[in-house]
Every structure is written in structure tokens, then in C-alpha cells.
Scaffold this motif. Structure first.
Motif, PDB file in Angstrom:
ATOM      1  N   SER A 183       0.861  -1.177   0.000  1.00 33.27           N
ATOM      2  CA  SER A 183       0.000   0.000   0.000  1.00 33.27           C
ATOM      3  C   SER A 183       0.902   1.233   0.000  1.00 33.27           C
ATOM      4  O   SER A 183       1.847   1.322   0.789  1.00 33.27           O
ATOM      5  CB  SER A 183      -0.901   0.006   1.240  1.00 33.27           C
ATOM      6  N   ASN A 184       0.632   2.154  -0.894  1.00 31.48           N
ATOM      7  CA  ASN A 184       1.479   3.339  -1.040  1.00 31.48           C
ATOM      8  C   ASN A 184       2.940   2.982  -1.269  1.00 31.48           C
ATOM      9  O   ASN A 184       3.845   3.654  -0.782  1.00 31.48           O
ATOM     10  CB  ASN A 184       1.344   4.253   0.180  1.00 31.48           C
ATOM     11  N   GLY A 185       3.175   1.891  -2.002  1.00 30.02           N
ATOM     12  CA  GLY A 185       4.525   1.515  -2.401  1.00 30.02           C
ATOM     13  C   GLY A 185       5.331   0.750  -1.380  1.00 30.02           C
ATOM     14  O   GLY A 185       6.482   0.400  -1.645  1.00 30.02           O
ATOM     15  N   ASP A 193     -18.063  -1.215  -5.823  1.00 28.04           N
ATOM     16  CA  ASP A 193     -17.825  -0.639  -7.143  1.00 28.04           C
ATOM     17  C   ASP A 193     -17.504  -1.707  -8.175  1.00 28.04           C
ATOM     18  O   ASP A 193     -17.089  -1.389  -9.303  1.00 28.04           O
ATOM     19  CB  ASP A 193     -16.699   0.392  -7.086  1.00 28.04           C
ATOM     20  N   GLY A 194     -17.697  -2.982  -7.818  1.00 27.08           N
ATOM     21  CA  GLY A 194     -17.422  -4.074  -8.730  1.00 27.08           C
ATOM     22  C   GLY A 194     -15.994  -4.568  -8.701  1.00 27.08           C
ATOM     23  O   GLY A 194     -15.650  -5.505  -9.437  1.00 27.08           O
ATOM     24  N   ILE A 195     -15.136  -3.972  -7.870  1.00 29.59           N
ATOM     25  CA  ILE A 195     -13.734  -4.378  -7.762  1.00 29.59           C
ATOM     26  C   ILE A 195     -13.470  -4.806  -6.319  1.00 29.59           C
ATOM     27  O   ILE A 195     -13.775  -4.061  -5.378  1.00 29.59           O
ATOM     28  CB  ILE A 195     -12.785  -3.227  -8.156  1.00 29.59           C
ATOM     29  N   ASP A 196     -12.914  -5.984  -6.151  1.00 34.73           N
ATOM     30  CA  ASP A 196     -12.689  -6.509  -4.805  1.00 34.73           C
ATOM     31  C   ASP A 196     -11.671  -5.683  -4.043  1.00 34.73           C
ATOM     32  O   ASP A 196     -10.624  -5.288  -4.577  1.00 34.73           O
ATOM     33  CB  ASP A 196     -12.201  -7.963  -4.872  1.00 34.73           C
ATOM     34  N   ASP A 197     -11.987  -5.410  -2.781  1.00 35.02           N
ATOM     35  CA  ASP A 197     -11.086  -4.717  -1.869  1.00 35.02           C
ATOM     36  C   ASP A 197     -10.516  -5.717  -0.871  1.00 35.02           C
ATOM     37  O   ASP A 197     -10.735  -6.926  -0.992  1.00 35.02           O
ATOM     38  CB  ASP A 197     -11.851  -3.595  -1.149  1.00 35.02           C
ATOM     39  N   LEU A 198      -9.795  -5.213   0.118  1.00 35.52           N
ATOM     40  CA  LEU A 198      -9.104  -6.076   1.072  1.00 35.52           C
ATOM     41  C   LEU A 198      -9.534  -5.731   2.490  1.00 35.52           C
ATOM     42  O   LEU A 198      -9.474  -4.567   2.903  1.00 35.52           O
ATOM     43  CB  LEU A 198      -7.586  -5.890   0.920  1.00 35.52           C
ATOM     44  N   ASN A 244      -9.410  -0.949  -3.132  1.00 34.13           N
ATOM     45  CA  ASN A 244      -8.680  -1.197  -4.369  1.00 34.13           C
ATOM     46  C   ASN A 244      -9.054  -0.133  -5.398  1.00 34.13           C
ATOM     47  O   ASN A 244     -10.174  -0.108  -5.906  1.00 34.13           O
ATOM     48  CB  ASN A 244      -9.025  -2.590  -4.886  1.00 34.13           C
ATOM     49  N   THR A 245      -8.126   0.765  -5.684  1.00 40.30           N
ATOM     50  CA  THR A 245      -8.355   1.815  -6.676  1.00 40.30           C
ATOM     51  C   THR A 245      -7.841   1.428  -8.052  1.00 40.30           C
ATOM     52  O   THR A 245      -7.837   2.246  -8.975  1.00 40.30           O
ATOM     53  CB  THR A 245      -7.676   3.126  -6.235  1.00 40.30           C
ATOM     54  N   GLY A 246      -7.416   0.162  -8.180  1.00 36.06           N
ATOM     55  CA  GLY A 246      -6.924  -0.317  -9.462  1.00 36.06           C
ATOM     56  C   GLY A 246      -8.007  -1.011 -10.258  1.00 36.06           C
ATOM     57  O   GLY A 246      -9.141  -0.537 -10.340  1.00 36.06           O
ATOM     58  N   THR A 247      -7.682  -2.144 -10.820  1.00 34.87           N
ATOM     59  CA  THR A 247      -8.613  -2.933 -11.638  1.00 34.87           C
ATOM     60  C   THR A 247      -8.689  -4.344 -11.056  1.00 34.87           C
ATOM     61  O   THR A 247      -7.864  -4.720 -10.212  1.00 34.87           O
ATOM     62  CB  THR A 247      -8.120  -3.010 -13.093  1.00 34.87           C
ATOM     63  N   PRO A 248      -9.665  -5.148 -11.519  1.00 38.60           N
ATOM     64  CA  PRO A 248      -9.694  -6.534 -11.034  1.00 38.60           C
ATOM     65  C   PRO A 248      -8.415  -7.311 -11.332  1.00 38.60           C
ATOM     66  O   PRO A 248      -8.043  -8.208 -10.582  1.00 38.60           O
ATOM     67  CB  PRO A 248     -10.891  -7.127 -11.799  1.00 38.60           C
ATOM     68  N   GLU A 249      -7.746  -6.956 -12.427  1.00 38.70           N
ATOM     69  CA  GLU A 249      -6.520  -7.681 -12.794  1.00 38.70           C
ATOM     70  C   GLU A 249      -5.282  -7.129 -12.082  1.00 38.70           C
ATOM     71  O   GLU A 249      -4.316  -7.851 -11.846  1.00 38.70           O
ATOM     72  CB  GLU A 249      -6.301  -7.613 -14.305  1.00 38.70           C
ATOM     73  N   ASN A 250      -5.292  -5.830 -11.745  1.00 46.70           N
ATOM     74  CA  ASN A 250      -4.125  -5.186 -11.141  1.00 46.70           C
ATOM     75  C   ASN A 250      -4.579  -4.333  -9.961  1.00 46.70           C
ATOM     76  O   ASN A 250      -5.129  -3.245 -10.154  1.00 46.70           O
ATOM     77  CB  ASN A 250      -3.397  -4.320 -12.174  1.00 46.70           C
ATOM     78  N   TYR A 251      -4.340  -4.857  -8.768  1.00 46.12           N
ATOM     79  CA  TYR A 251      -4.778  -4.141  -7.579  1.00 46.12           C
ATOM     80  C   TYR A 251      -3.909  -2.910  -7.334  1.00 46.12           C
ATOM     81  O   TYR A 251      -2.755  -2.835  -7.749  1.00 46.12           O
ATOM     82  CB  TYR A 251      -4.744  -5.065  -6.363  1.00 46.12           C
ATOM     83  N   SER A 252      -4.493  -1.936  -6.596  1.00 50.18           N
ATOM     84  CA  SER A 252      -3.737  -0.779  -6.150  1.00 50.18           C
ATOM     85  C   SER A 252      -4.355  -0.282  -4.853  1.00 50.18           C
ATOM     86  O   SER A 252      -5.516   0.149  -4.836  1.00 50.18           O
ATOM     87  CB  SER A 252      -3.771   0.341  -7.211  1.00 50.18           C
ATOM     88  N   TYR A 253      -3.586  -0.355  -3.784  1.00 54.12           N
ATOM     89  CA  TYR A 253      -4.063   0.114  -2.477  1.00 54.12           C
ATOM     90  C   TYR A 253      -3.291   1.380  -2.085  1.00 54.12           C
ATOM     91  O   TYR A 253      -2.676   1.458  -1.031  1.00 54.12           O
ATOM     92  CB  TYR A 253      -3.859  -0.961  -1.407  1.00 54.12           C
ATOM     93  N   ASN A 254      -3.346   2.376  -2.938  1.00 55.47           N
ATOM     94  CA  ASN A 254      -2.531   3.571  -2.737  1.00 55.47           C
ATOM     95  C   ASN A 254      -3.264   4.698  -2.020  1.00 55.47           C
ATOM     96  O   ASN A 254      -2.739   5.803  -1.899  1.00 55.47           O
ATOM     97  CB  ASN A 254      -2.009   4.069  -4.086  1.00 55.47           C
TER      98      ASN A 254
END
Length: 284
Positions: free
Chosen positions: A31-33, A51-56, A70-80
Motif C-alpha cells: 500500500s502506497n509503495g 464498485d465491482g472491484i474486490d477490496d481487502l 482497491n483503486t486499481g482494476t480486477p486484474e491489477n490491484y492498487s491500495y494507494n
């Protein structure tokens, strides 16, 4: 997967054409790098912001459950965007210690619920947080003990609990499997027809027997046997050695433990229909 180093290890699956998928280590979730760091993390996946994208969701050793959007996509998560402790309509959810969450539709109302193992006052419990409607600003109702929700059954142990809920035998009712810190697993079978929204307050779990006082502070162990007919109640020490066995029937049973040393023992009830066990602690 949570690790002892406070990090969450990520393994991705791939279909190689064999019957068993391959898992590849991808390091630690970040998260945040930087790697996510939470005391005794217990992660599960859930679309928290719908929003249709799994979070943690991550349960912690401190008893709180943290949300990583998860602010990314279903294929590429991003917890920034950082993280925050999960709240309900009352306050931040804080269960004491060792929160172990699992997402499941426990009452069959088509809304996912949260089942959480936790440890408080030297006992392991399981909490139930009922899922709210999608238009609610809170995802879950305040936690209640699963025993209260399911009826009078007692689901507590002298250690942390690691629950998994689901319809194990496909009879339409919710069942519960729970591991515990000392390495045993316990199965609580749901009664047929229960576990739906119409009968959500019906007793779902029926134990074969109940230890009436644990730890056992007196020389006699009191057990309430729930099964009908003749059964055998055995006591095993921590090495697995059987130290007593007697024939019992339903009702209150007293076991003499005066000559046994203090320590941890396992009580096993063997009936014609099932085998059930519970761990006890014998004190002076």
C-alpha cells in the motif's frame, strides 16, 4: 496469506492444464509503495465500496478490521489510498484481540455477512456481523456473538478461533468449522431448514455435549450430554493417552478428576451417530 512478519504474502494462481492449479509467489501486498504491515494479519477479499472491484479486509491481532480500498482494476490491484478501520453504525469495530474475518452469506438473505473469530477475556469466540442493504452507508450491523444469533449453543474455546462458515453437507443450512490455537478443529452442523432470513433467530448449532465449567477448578468435571441413547465419554491427556472412559446417556454427567494432574485434557463423546470433542483445562 498473513505471516508472522506482519506482512501479507501474495500467491497468484495459474492454470497449467493440470488438475491442480499452480501457485506462484508474488512477494507481499503493498500500500502506497510499501508492504502492508499489520500485527498478526488475517486477510479476506470483499468489495467494500461496492464498485465491482474486490477490496481487502484485514483482521488484526489488536481486534480491529482494516479496510484497503482497491483503486486499481480486477486484474491489477492498487491500495494507494491508505486504509481505515472498519466501522458500523455505532463505532469502529473492535473485538478485543486476534480478529479472524470471513465473508459469507450466513443467513441466506442474499447479502454477504461477516463471521469473525476473536479472543477476549481468555476465551475464543465467533462474532456475527449481518450484512446491510447495498444502499446503506454501513456494510455490516454491529457484531453480536454467534451463540446469541444461533440460539443457546455455546461456541467458545480457551484459545483463538479460526472460523469457516458454509453449507458443508449441502442440506441448505449454514455449518461452521473452527480451528483453534492448539491445533484441533471443531465442526458445528447446522440443523436442516435453518440459516435462512426467515428463520435467522432459530437455533442452528446443536452440540453433542457441553462442558458446564471450563476451566475445571474443582475435582469433578460437569458435562451436559445432548445426544440420545448410549454413548461413551473418554478423557485424553495432552499426549493422546486415554486415561478414563465410561458409558453415559443424555443429561448431566459428573466425571471424577481428583487424581489427575493439572493441565490440558480432551473430552471425547462417541455415540452411534457422531464423535465430538472439546478441550478443557484442569486447575488446582
Amino acid at each position: 496469506m498473513g505471516t508472522d512478519s506482519y506482512k501479507i504474502a501474495l500467491y497468484t494462481g495459474s492454470d497449467s492444464g493440470d488438475s491442480v492449479p499452480l501457485l506462484s509467489s508474488e512477494g507481499y501486498l503493498q500500500s502506497n509503495g510499501t508492504p502492508i504491515s499489520i500485527t498478526e494479519p488475517s486477510p479476506c477479499i470483499y468489495d467494500y465500496d461496492r464498485d465491482g472491484i474486490d477490496d481487502l479486509l484485514v483482521g488484526s491481532g489488536g481486534g480491529k478490521i482494516y479496510v484497503f480500498i482497491n483503486t486499481g482494476t480486477p486484474e491489477n490491484y492498487s491500495y494507494n489510498e491508505g486504509f481505515f478501520p472498519m466501522e458500523n453504525a455505532n463505532c469502529v469495530v473492535d473485538l478485543g484481540y486476534d480478529a479472524i474475518p470471513q465473508i459469507v452469506d450466513l443467513n441466506g438473505d442474499m447479502q454477504v455477512d461477516l463471521v469473525v473469530g476473536y479472543f477476549v477475556s481468555e476465551e475464543g469466540h465467533v462474532a456475527f456481523l449481518e450484512g446491510n442493504e447495498p444502499d446503506s452507508m454501513f456494510n455490516f450491523a454491529p457484531p453480536i456473538d454467534l451463540c446469541s444469533y444461533w440460539g443457546d449453543s455455546t461456541i467458545t474455546f480457551q484459545s483463538q478461533m479460526y472460523p469457516f462458515a458454509g453449507d458443508i453437507n449441502s442440506d441448505g443450512s449454514a455449518d461452521l468449522v473452527s480451528g483453534e490455537y492448539f491445533g484441533e478443529m471443531f465442526l458445528f452442523m447446522g440443523e436442516p431448514g435453518a440459516g435462512t432470513s426467515e428463520s435467522s433467530n432459530s437455533p442452528v448449532v446443536k452440540l453433542a455435549f457441553t462442558v458446564l465449567s471450563n476451566p475445571v477448578s474443582q475435582a469433578h468435571l460437569q458435562v451436559q450430554v445432548e445426544t440420545c441413547g448410549t454413548s461413551y465419554l473418554a478423557i485424553f491427556d495432552c499426549s493422546g493417552r486415554e486415561i478414563s472412559k465410561e458409558e453415559v446417556s443424555s443429561g448431566n454427567v459428573t466425571i471424577d478428576m481428583q487424581n489427575l494432574p493439572c493441565g490440558v485434557y480432551t473430552v471425547v463423546l462417541n455415540s452411534s451417530s457422531e464423535i465430538s470433542s472439546q478441550r478443557i483445562t484442569l486447575l488446582q
